[in-house]
Motif scaffolding. Structure first.
Motif, mmCIF file in Angstrom:
data_model
loop_
_atom_site.group_PDB
_atom_site.id
_atom_site.type_symbol
_atom_site.label_atom_id
_atom_site.label_comp_id
_atom_site.label_asym_id
_atom_site.label_seq_id
_atom_site.Cartn_x
_atom_site.Cartn_y
_atom_site.Cartn_z
ATOM 1 N N GLY A 124 -37.243 65.932 13.553
ATOM 2 C CA GLY A 124 -35.994 65.884 14.300
ATOM 3 C C GLY A 124 -35.566 64.443 14.510
ATOM 4 N N THR A 125 -34.752 64.226 15.540
ATOM 5 C CA THR A 125 -34.276 62.869 15.814
ATOM 6 C C THR A 125 -34.640 62.486 17.239
ATOM 7 O OG1 THR A 125 -32.406 63.367 14.411
ATOM 8 C CG2 THR A 125 -32.238 61.377 15.757
ATOM 9 N N TYR A 126 -35.277 61.337 17.358
ATOM 10 C CA TYR A 126 -35.657 60.843 18.679
ATOM 11 C C TYR A 126 -34.559 59.913 19.173
ATOM 12 C CZ TYR A 126 -38.205 58.188 22.213
ATOM 13 O OH TYR A 126 -38.595 57.590 23.376
ATOM 14 N N LYS A 127 -33.997 60.237 20.339
ATOM 15 C CA LYS A 127 -32.928 59.381 20.876
ATOM 16 C C LYS A 127 -33.508 58.541 21.989
ATOM 17 C CE LYS A 127 -28.889 62.238 19.866
ATOM 18 N NZ LYS A 127 -29.374 63.526 19.462
ATOM 19 N N GLY A 128 -33.190 57.256 21.949
ATOM 20 C CA GLY A 128 -33.715 56.391 23.006
ATOM 21 C C GLY A 128 -32.914 55.118 23.096
ATOM 22 N N LYS A 129 -33.477 54.114 23.726
ATOM 23 C CA LYS A 129 -32.835 52.810 23.864
ATOM 24 C C LYS A 129 -33.622 51.835 22.990
ATOM 25 C CE LYS A 129 -30.056 54.277 27.073
ATOM 26 N NZ LYS A 129 -28.607 54.276 26.914
ATOM 27 N N TYR A 130 -32.888 50.939 22.336
ATOM 28 C CA TYR A 130 -33.551 50.033 21.405
ATOM 29 C C TYR A 130 -33.293 48.582 21.798
ATOM 30 C CZ TYR A 130 -35.280 48.287 16.940
ATOM 31 O OH TYR A 130 -36.008 47.652 15.972
ATOM 32 N N CYS A 131 -34.359 47.790 21.820
ATOM 33 C CA CYS A 131 -34.197 46.351 22.079
ATOM 34 C C CYS A 131 -34.364 45.642 20.737
ATOM 35 C CB CYS A 131 -35.246 45.865 23.072
ATOM 36 S SG CYS A 131 -35.200 44.083 23.263
ATOM 37 N N TRP A 138 -37.287 52.287 23.749
ATOM 38 C CA TRP A 138 -37.677 52.589 25.124
ATOM 39 C C TRP A 138 -36.977 53.871 25.559
ATOM 40 C CZ3 TRP A 138 -41.547 49.591 26.358
ATOM 41 C CH2 TRP A 138 -41.608 48.293 25.857
ATOM 42 N N THR A 139 -37.621 54.572 26.484
ATOM 43 C CA THR A 139 -36.922 55.718 27.074
ATOM 44 C C THR A 139 -36.159 55.187 28.283
ATOM 45 O OG1 THR A 139 -38.753 56.206 28.520
ATOM 46 C CG2 THR A 139 -38.727 57.360 26.415
ATOM 47 N N GLU A 140 -35.203 55.988 28.746
ATOM 48 C CA GLU A 140 -34.387 55.591 29.901
ATOM 49 C C GLU A 140 -35.285 55.166 31.067
ATOM 50 O OE1 GLU A 140 -30.713 54.809 30.907
ATOM 51 O OE2 GLU A 140 -30.727 56.408 29.397
ATOM 52 N N CYS A 147 -32.407 47.272 31.475
ATOM 53 C CA CYS A 147 -32.666 46.345 30.361
ATOM 54 C C CYS A 147 -34.079 46.523 29.820
ATOM 55 C CB CYS A 147 -32.490 44.906 30.830
ATOM 56 S SG CYS A 147 -30.798 44.564 31.295
ATOM 57 N N CYS A 148 -34.350 45.835 28.717
ATOM 58 C CA CYS A 148 -35.667 45.902 28.073
ATOM 59 C C CYS A 148 -36.747 45.462 29.067
ATOM 60 C CB CYS A 148 -35.680 44.990 26.843
ATOM 61 S SG CYS A 148 -37.319 44.782 26.142
ATOM 62 N N PRO A 149 -37.776 46.270 29.262
ATOM 63 C CA PRO A 149 -38.795 45.901 30.244
ATOM 64 C C PRO A 149 -39.625 44.695 29.814
ATOM 65 C CG PRO A 149 -39.404 47.949 29.133
ATOM 66 C CD PRO A 149 -38.031 47.586 28.656
ATOM 67 N N GLY A 152 -36.173 41.661 29.109
ATOM 68 C CA GLY A 152 -35.082 41.651 30.097
ATOM 69 C C GLY A 152 -33.702 41.646 29.452
ATOM 70 N N ARG A 153 -33.633 41.710 28.101
ATOM 71 C CA ARG A 153 -32.308 41.686 27.453
ATOM 72 C C ARG A 153 -31.710 43.086 27.361
ATOM 73 N NH1 ARG A 153 -33.569 36.632 23.552
ATOM 74 N NH2 ARG A 153 -35.669 37.434 23.621
ATOM 75 N N GLU A 154 -30.430 43.104 26.984
ATOM 76 C CA GLU A 154 -29.722 44.388 26.899
ATOM 77 C C GLU A 154 -30.294 45.269 25.804
ATOM 78 O OE1 GLU A 154 -25.532 44.309 26.551
ATOM 79 O OE2 GLU A 154 -25.289 43.424 28.541
ATOM 80 N N VAL A 155 -30.207 46.579 26.025
ATOM 81 C CA VAL A 155 -30.676 47.510 24.992
ATOM 82 C C VAL A 155 -29.502 48.341 24.487
ATOM 83 C CG1 VAL A 155 -33.041 47.703 25.831
ATOM 84 C CG2 VAL A 155 -31.277 49.142 26.831
ATOM 85 N N GLN A 156 -29.677 48.930 23.303
ATOM 86 C CA GLN A 156 -28.602 49.764 22.746
ATOM 87 C C GLN A 156 -29.101 51.196 22.578
ATOM 88 O OE1 GLN A 156 -28.636 47.938 18.999
ATOM 89 N NE2 GLN A 156 -27.679 46.028 19.673
ATOM 90 N N ASP A 157 -28.131 52.152 22.561
ATOM 91 C CA ASP A 157 -28.499 53.524 22.231
ATOM 92 C C ASP A 157 -28.948 53.525 20.779
ATOM 93 O OD1 ASP A 157 -27.894 54.734 24.633
ATOM 94 O OD2 ASP A 157 -25.752 54.743 24.159
ATOM 95 N N ALA A 158 -29.998 54.265 20.496
ATOM 96 C CA ALA A 158 -30.455 54.282 19.115
ATOM 97 C C ALA A 158 -31.125 55.606 18.805
ATOM 98 C CB ALA A 158 -31.428 53.136 18.875
#
Ligand code: MSP
Length: 687
Positions: A124-131, A138-140, A147-149, A152-158
């Motif tokens: 399937g497709t894993y949806k998460g946040k990408y740094c 990363w998960t929400e 931000c990225c743990p 500390g920078r911004e993350v994008q939907d991926a």
């Protein structure tokens, strides 16, 4: 008759940092349970190990400039690593699994494939946040302020292609397992699991990743690695030889076993793990017990908070057995507990030095003093032979409760014997019930009631008074000491799973041979042969001076913290440019120290009288006494900025500032005055 098989496990630990007292708690508890089952004569398999894959390890290895395998090898096998710690803590594991072991890797690939082939794992497709800079998903819930743990920078939907395990399919069976069996304990954890995870609906679980590579490759789909739980949880069966040829214990009846885990991973062990086994068509674990956390100042210990407690320091200072005992005696196993050094020392002093230590040292000392270390052959006898014969006989036959209906006149000393013997003979059953209920703290509580009863017996029977007339009272005195040795022996047996080495010493002192150390003999009185040699040996648990120990511990913790700090830390260079004209506005000159003295009432300030080439002395105050003695600076050639506006400090005027170089060394600021060649004349300008 074939021995009962008992298989017990700890979680497998992440070797991403050194392990702390919280991990030690979990392992010591499992060790005590394993030793208890061995004491009962069962055949025990005790497994622990390390969980070595995942992005965190991959990242840490990169930071350290080594391969992930080199990184985990160092933490698992290196000095002060996981194996060293378990050796120090006298952990009696029969097997140690590393998830990087070849046989485990092979088994996990086969397990993954079987679950895929039976339709329980699908793509399937894993949806998460990408740094992007960190190349991490990363998960929400893992994000820090969105931000990225890590950076500390911004993350994008991926999105990422991934395999999923049909966990949802097993929701009904898992609910049944949790609600209608005693698989998960303590019971309070069942409610947490059902309310938080089952009631809202179980979602399918992501079990592979493509965004990092430090994992077990999915052999039928290169690019994917098995993600965390199918890898980690399977260790409990791969270590027995499931789907591999390294071991053959799975088929030999070792599975199912008992999984001891900390509360935050109960979810994985009571929901995901049984579901994986259901998918494989294998038997479920006998039990999952979720213990509480050791907290520090009410909060979780963690490396990032810098508040982890080092078991090495405590074991070195107080002894391994005292530490093991403290962990098991103090904190109810299913609940959280607040760790403190004070509590540790208090427990050692009260239970071990006072109660147990005194019982052993007083008893052995009296046996030495009054009988030369050997009780006379008839020491087991008493004035009330009939009573004791009945008591011993019933106890030996193991047949139910001892009949204590026989009355003793008020003040009859044998009454105390009966109370002590009864307490000691009833102890094993009470202890067993608590151990079976995963309540080692209560089991120890029962043992200490008997130890306290035995100490009271010394006061009641006052052997020192009996000893004043040995001719008259000798047999009674021998009997009193015999009773004390027997009570001590029984307590010693039941303390062995918690303090194995110290109990060896206790038995050596009190004269209990192999037949007097068994589980069976813990429910029998009259086992010790009266002629056995008793020796007062070293003090088993010396009393600890609280204030001094706390001071030493704090110093040791400070030193350890310092040792872990980087050797040298430098201030980051400023990125904002300074234009040349601005730079030229600072007037730097060579100066010579004519005089230097400490400023009165100031711990830091030195007062310099300087030759700056103008013919008039310049006074500068500098807060550097911590690094320099004034007399060492006279005659030195230094640098100063001379056009700073004058400033008053401690009522004295400072006209300028001396230049120094600073850095941080092992967490402490280090400062060096900039000294230049003495041949340069005072007043020379820096440009
Ligand atoms: N690798 C996983 C477990 C996989 S099991 C198939 C993991 N590792 S861990 O190293 O983070 O934690 C291992 C165990 O140590 C867990 O049971 C955890 O609860 C326990 N403890 C870690 N800190 C603790 C305390 N402060 N107190 C008590 N136990 C704690 O999770």
């Amino acid at each position: 008759m074939e021995k009962k098989k008992f298989y017990i496990t700890t979680p497998i630990y992440y070797p991403s940092d050194k392990l702390h007292i919280g991990h030690t708690y979990c392992t010591v508890a499992t060790d005590a349970l394993a030793r208890y089952h061995r004491l009962r004569g069962e055949e025990v398999m005790f497994l622990t190990g390390t969980d070595e894959h995942g992005q965190k390890i991959e990242d840490k290895a990169r930071e350290a400039g080594v391969t992930p395998k080199e990184f985990v090898d160092r933490i698992v096998e290196g000095p002060g690593g996981v194996l060293d710690l378990w050796k120090l803590m006298n952990i009696s594991n029969d097997r140690f699994i590393r998830t990087t072991d070849d046989y485990h890797v092979q088994s996990v690939q086969r397990i993954f494939k079987r679950m895929h082939d039976n339709g329980d794992i699908y793509k399937g497709t894993y949806k998460g946040k990408y740094c992007k800079p960190c190349e991490s998903f990363w998960t929400e819930s893992q994000l820090k302020d969105g931000c990225c743990p890590d950076c500390g920078r911004e993350v994008q939907d991926a999105e990422e292609e991934a395999y999923f395990f049909r966990l949802s399919k097993y929701a009904g069976r898992i609910r049944d397992l949790l609600e209608n069996t005693d698989f998960l304990e303590p019971r309070s954890r069942v409610n947490e699991m059902v309310k938080n995870f089952i009631d809202p609906g179980l979602e399918d679980l992501c079990v592979s990743r493509t965004s990092f590579s430090w994992g077990i490759p999915v052999d039928f789909d290169p690019g994917h690695v098995v993600y965390v739980w199918v890898d980690a949880l399977s260790n409990y069966i791969t270590a027995l030889g499931y789907e591999n040829d390294r071991y053959h214990d799975y088929e030999q009846g070792w599975w199912p076993g008992v999984n001891i885990v900390g509360k935050e991973i109960v979810r994985f062990h009571s929901i995901i793990w049984p579901a994986i086994l259901m998918s494989l068509g294998e038997p479920l674990p006998k039990k999952c017990f979720g213990h509480g956390w050791l907290l520090l100042d009410g909060g979780k210990m963690s490396k990032s908070k810098g508040n982890v407690v080092d078991p090495y320091i405590l074991a070195e200072k107080f002894g391994v057995d005292a530490l093991r005992f403290f962990l098991m005696r103090t904190f109810p196993f299913g609940s959280d507990g607040n760790f403190s050094n004070e509590l540790l020392i208090q427990t050692i002093n009260t239970d071990l030095a006072n109660d147990l230590g005194n019982l052993v040292s007083r008893t052995t000392a009296m046996a030495g003093k009054y009988f030369g270390g050997q009780l006379p052959g008839d020491a087991g006898a008493t004035e009330d032979e009939q009573y004791l014969d009945q008591l011993y006989a019933q106890a030996r036959e193991g047949g139910g409760a001892v009949n204590l209906a026989l009355g003793f006149p008020e003040g009859d000393p044998v009454k105390y014997d009966v109370e002590l013997i009864r307490a000691a003979l009833e102890l094993r059953d009470k202890y067993e019930a608590q151990m079976e209920a995963f309540a080692p703290h209560n089991a120890l509580g029962e043992v200490f009631k008997v130890i306290q009863r035995a100490n009271k017996y010394i006061d009641e029977t006052a052997p020192w008074a009996l000893a004043k007339d040995m001719e008259q009272n000798g047999p009674r005195l021998a009997h009193v000491l015999y009773n004390l040795l027997e009570a001590t022996r029984i307590c010693g047996i039941l303390l062995t799973p918690f303090m194995p080495e110290s109990m060896e010493k206790l038995f050596a002192q009190t004269g209990a041979g192999a037949e007097g150390r068994t589980w069976d003999s813990a429910a029998r009185w009259g086992v010790l042969r009266p002629g056995t040699a008793v020796t007062k040996g070293e003090n088993l648990f010396p009393r600890i001076d609280m204030d001094q120990a706390i001071q030493e511990l704090e110093a040791a913790a400070e030193a350890a913290k310092k040792a872990a700090l980087p050797d040298i830390e430098l201030e980051p260079q400023l990125e904002t440019p300074v234009d040349f004209d601005t730079f030229c506005k600072s007037d730097f000159r060579v100066v010579k120290v004519k005089a230097c003295e400490a400023v009165k009432k100031s711990a830091k300030l030195l007062r310099f009288t300087l030759d700056d080439g103008t013919g008039t002395d310049r006074q500068i105050l500098s807060g550097i006494h911590q690094w320099y003695e004034p007399e060492d600076l006279v005659g030195k050639t230094l640098l100063a900025i001379v056009n700073l506006p004058p400033r008053k400090m401690m009522g004295l005027e400072s006209c300028g500032m001396l230049l120094s170089a600073v850095h941080t060394e092992k967490g402490e600021e280090a400062l060096h005055l900039v000294m230049v060649d003495d041949a340069i004349p005072a007043g020379a300008k820096l440009c």
